[in-house]
Enzyme design. Structure first.
Site, mmCIF file in Angstrom:
data_model
loop_
_atom_site.group_PDB
_atom_site.id
_atom_site.type_symbol
_atom_site.label_atom_id
_atom_site.label_comp_id
_atom_site.label_asym_id
_atom_site.label_seq_id
_atom_site.Cartn_x
_atom_site.Cartn_y
_atom_site.Cartn_z
ATOM 1 N N MET A 93 0.829 -1.211 0.000
ATOM 2 C CA MET A 93 0.000 0.000 0.000
ATOM 3 C C MET A 93 0.865 1.264 0.000
ATOM 4 S SD MET A 93 -2.964 -1.215 -0.280
ATOM 5 C CE MET A 93 -4.076 0.158 -0.014
ATOM 6 N N HIS A 123 -8.276 6.114 2.950
ATOM 7 C CA HIS A 123 -8.360 4.655 2.786
ATOM 8 C C HIS A 123 -8.278 4.303 1.312
ATOM 9 C CE1 HIS A 123 -10.806 0.731 2.937
ATOM 10 N NE2 HIS A 123 -9.522 0.483 3.091
ATOM 11 N N ASN A 178 -15.917 -1.537 2.962
ATOM 12 C CA ASN A 178 -15.629 -2.811 3.630
ATOM 13 C C ASN A 178 -16.767 -3.241 4.547
ATOM 14 O OD1 ASN A 178 -13.230 -3.377 2.389
ATOM 15 N ND2 ASN A 178 -12.001 -2.266 3.892
#
Ligand code: T1G
Length: 699
Positions: A313, A439, A489
């Site tokens: 990431m 995010h 999510n």
């Protein structure tokens, strides 16, 4: 310069609709100025105003020629997409274009900003097109599920040839003025003077009318056209709008122009009313609202970005910032991780270069924006920090606390956490006002979605900075409040759980995956788990086991699969078997047996699921969770929730999103889906106000 307001006359459209066009004369020239902010969309007011202006200049003996030009930042960004969900009010655009062609005096289009869709079609109906060098032109109708409806498929090929027109119309690609000039679309690129003056000079030199529709289509070898058609259909992946666009453009070479124009218009009208077009319009306007913040908070200035953690990431985040020409410092305490991070950054930049998403001329040049360091101290001077270390509360808290005392007082501190409590992390820094969540989704350089998370104490300027970064690096910012899993999510966890419930009741992974792909997901939940690895969710389930309420329905099948060492593609097996290669995993009898054995053990009534029932249970689950997210203020609108599922979880944008899909169903059908999901979930199912969620979607 004399201004004549083409105030409403018999041509003006809806009564009382202010004319958005004014006629200004300058000696023997008439400037027809379109003034319909923000993007001069050719609404009914613009169309009526244009007709009035053309009539006005035609009747004025002093006027030799006309120039259509846009006020504000752009020429015409297209027909008014807002009008497309209902019958188009007259006069329609083809009527205006016919008036331009019929006008005995030459009329030119002077283009700055964008000439897109109906805007370019307006220009193509003119006798000449003049543009500033940084203008863009294009026919993006296929990106809205339609084809050009005002002559674009007939006039464009008469200037560019069929092959190039096939490319531009079926891709919807926007091109710059210079490339357009090379293709014969633009007649003159204005340099070193104003657009008005450059256009006036060019038009005064015109010898008369040049009606594009009357030009013949330039000759091209059949194989050239055939190759362009193949390419178009291949990249169109079976989409109707693309296939119809190919047919329409090819008509230019075989049908009389008036007949081809009529066919084009009929196809446009049909596609405009299609479900796909409605879904894409819904997405278009939702994207325009995404990231808009209430209030006047301004983003803090950001020139340098610090990223902590050079894992998958972190390296991806550094790469997308460098790709946008931001200076980045990537920090990782481990020299080995930092070295691996360098490799990931280079790979991501190379891939971005390959798909034309780099500001810089090369991946190497973009990589020049990234510096590497082993210590957070290197970030003392940066404007924005993004923490992307291991997803553990203790580890993240430690890093954020160090950052809080190292970086500047006005720096924004963002965390890339997916599930941890942002407010708890922020409090630990003693400067929660500077903390937001950013995010990202993996792979970072490919996934467009970026959830910009507003903490309980996040300063509006910090949030605005997060949105600014998202737009700067080409991401779609969706504002989310703090809860476990934020928007995407959280919904996905419920969706996956519902699918696992159906496993216990007789369905099998492949059946469910196929049903979900048919619903609109590019990949079913079990195939997605195998791709991303089963261990992440497994670790989270184990972490939660101690606090899970025993009354909650829990399916243990996934745990058993993990205990067998089947963690997905990376271990060669998960829900499916990948030993035969990387393609779609093969159904594995071991898993089938395991699922059936567990279902028998649980004693759940077994049944054969119809596709519609599987889809209904899942839609009911998604709608209900979305309604709760809206009610809790975690998400701002149903449309933004759909954007999350489209841009982060592979739901087809051509279907608009699960909530958009549900808005096409009757309230009774929706209630039944939610009820079925509630029954299957049992204890812990909190009912949301789904009717309010759906109200107003996609209308
Ligand atoms: N119709 C209505 N509103 C539009 C619009 C349009 N065509 N284009 C933009 N807007 C609104 C948008 O909703 C937003 O509103 C504001 O303008 C600023 O937009 C017959 C069938 C031109 C490159 O596909 O690509 O013509 O949120 O935030 O980033 O053949 O807008 O402020 O209330 O995007 O500077 C074809 C679509 C139509 C081009 C500017 N045209 N627009 O980008 O601003 S179909 C398009 C754009 C057609 C004919 C057919 C971009 C832009 P609000 P923005 P931007």
């Amino acid at each position: 310069m004399t201004m004549i307001d083409s105030s409403p006359s018999q041509n003006s459209g809806a009564a009382g609709e202010p004319s958005a066009v004014r006629l200004e004369t300058d000696g023997d020239l008439a400037f027809i100025v379109i003034d319909n902010p923000p993007v001069n969309a050719s609404s009914v007011a613009v169309r009526s105003g244009l007709l009035d202006a053309i009539e006005g200049m035609s009747a004025d003996p002093n006027i030799k020629a006309g120039i259509i030009i846009g006020a504000g930042s752009t020429f015409v960004a297209g027909s008014d997409i807002k009008e497309f969900g209902r019958a188009l009010p007259p006069p329609e655009l083809p009527t205006v274009l016919a008036a331009i062609e019929a006008c005995p005096k030459p009329i030119a289009a002077a283009i700055h900003g964008a000439a897109l869709g109906g805007g370019l079609e307006l220009a193509l109906a003119c006798d000449a097109r003049i543009a500033l060098a940084d203008a863009i032109v294009g026919l993006p109708e296929v990106t809205l599920g339609m084809i050009p409806g005002a002559g674009g498929t007939q006039r464009l090929p008469r200037l560019t040839g069929i092959a190039k027109a096939l490319d531009l119309v079926t891709s919807g690609r926007r091109i710059g003025a210079r490339e357009a000039a090379k293709l014969g679309i633009i007649d003159h690129v204005v340099e070193g003077t104003s657009l008005r003056d450059g256009a006036a000079e060019f038009v005064r030199a015109l010898s008369g009318k040049r009606v594009v529709a009357e030009l013949s289509v330039p000759y091209e070898p059949e194989e050239t056209i055939a190759a362009a058609e193949q390419n178009a259909l291949k990249s169109g992946r079976g989409r109707e709008a693309v296939a119809e666009a190919v047919k329409a453009v090819k008509n230019a070479a075989v049908l009389p122009v008036r007949e081809a124009l009529a066919e084009e218009r009929a196809t446009f009208q049909r596609l405009r009313n299609s479900e796909e077009a409605a879904a894409l319009r819904y997405n278009f306007f939702a994207e325009r609202q995404a990231g808009k913040l209430d209030g006047s908070a301004k983003a803090r200035a950001v020139k340098t970005v610090g990223v902590v953690g050079a894992g998958t990431m972190g390296a991806g985040i550094a790469a997308v910032c460098a790709a946008a020409s931001l200076d980045v410092i990537l920090v990782d305490a481990s020299a080995a991780s930092l070295e691996a991070g360098k490799g990931r950054v280079t790979a991501a930049l190379t891939d971005l270069h390959r798909v034309g998403k780099l500001k810089a001329a090369s991946a190497e040049e973009a990589a020049g924006h990234v510096a590497y360091a082993n210590d957070i101290a290197a970030l003392a001077g940066v404007d924005l920090i993004i923490e992307a270390v291991f997803e553990d509360m203790q580890v993240k808290t430690g890093v954020l606390q160090r950052l809080a005392t190292t970086v500047r007082a006005d720096a924004v501190i963002a965390t890339n956490t997916s599930y941890l409590d942002l407010d708890q992390l922020a409090e630990a820094t003693n400067r929660p006002q500077d903390v937001i969540g950013l995010h990202f989704f993996a792979p970072v350089h490919r996934m467009r979605l970026l959830e910009v998370v507003r903490g309980a104490k996040s300063d509006p300027a910090a949030l605005a900075t997060g949105v600014w970064l998202a737009k700067t690096i080409g991401k779609l910012p969706i504002i989310a409040g703090v809860c476990e899993g934020f928007i995407g999510n959280r919904i996905y966890a419920k969706y996956r759980a519902q699918c696992e419930f159906m496993l216990e009741e007789g369905a099998l992974p492949r059946e469910l995956d196929t049903a979900m792909e048919d619903l609109g997901f590019s990949m079913g939940p079990f195939a997605v788990s195998d791709l991303s690895g089963l261990d992440i969710a497994w670790a989270m389930r184990k972490r939660k086991a101690a606090t899970r309420d025993p009354r909650e329905r829990y399916v243990g099948i996934a745990d058993q699969i993990c205990e067998m060492g089947r963690l997905g593609r990376k271990t060669g097996a998960g829900w499916y078997d990948y030993s035969a290669g990387s393609g779609r995993g093969a159904v594995d009898p071991v898993v089938t047996e395991l699922v059936q054995a567990e279902s028998r053990k649980q004693g759940r009534p077994q049944k054969a699921f119809a596709k519609a029932e599987m889809q209904g249970r899942v839609l009911g689950t998604i709608l209900n969770e979305a309604a709760l997210l809206l009610a809790e203020g975690i998400a701002r609108s149903a449309a933004e929730i759909d954007l999350v599922l489209v841009n982060g979880f592979g739901f087809s944008k051509f279907r608009g999103g699960p909530i958009f899909q549900a808005s096409r169903k009757t309230p009774a059908e929706v209630d039944a889906m939610v009820e079925a999901a509630a029954q299957a979930t049992g204890f812990g199912f909190r009912r949301g106000d789904v009717a309010s969620l759906i109200a107003g979607v996609g209308n």
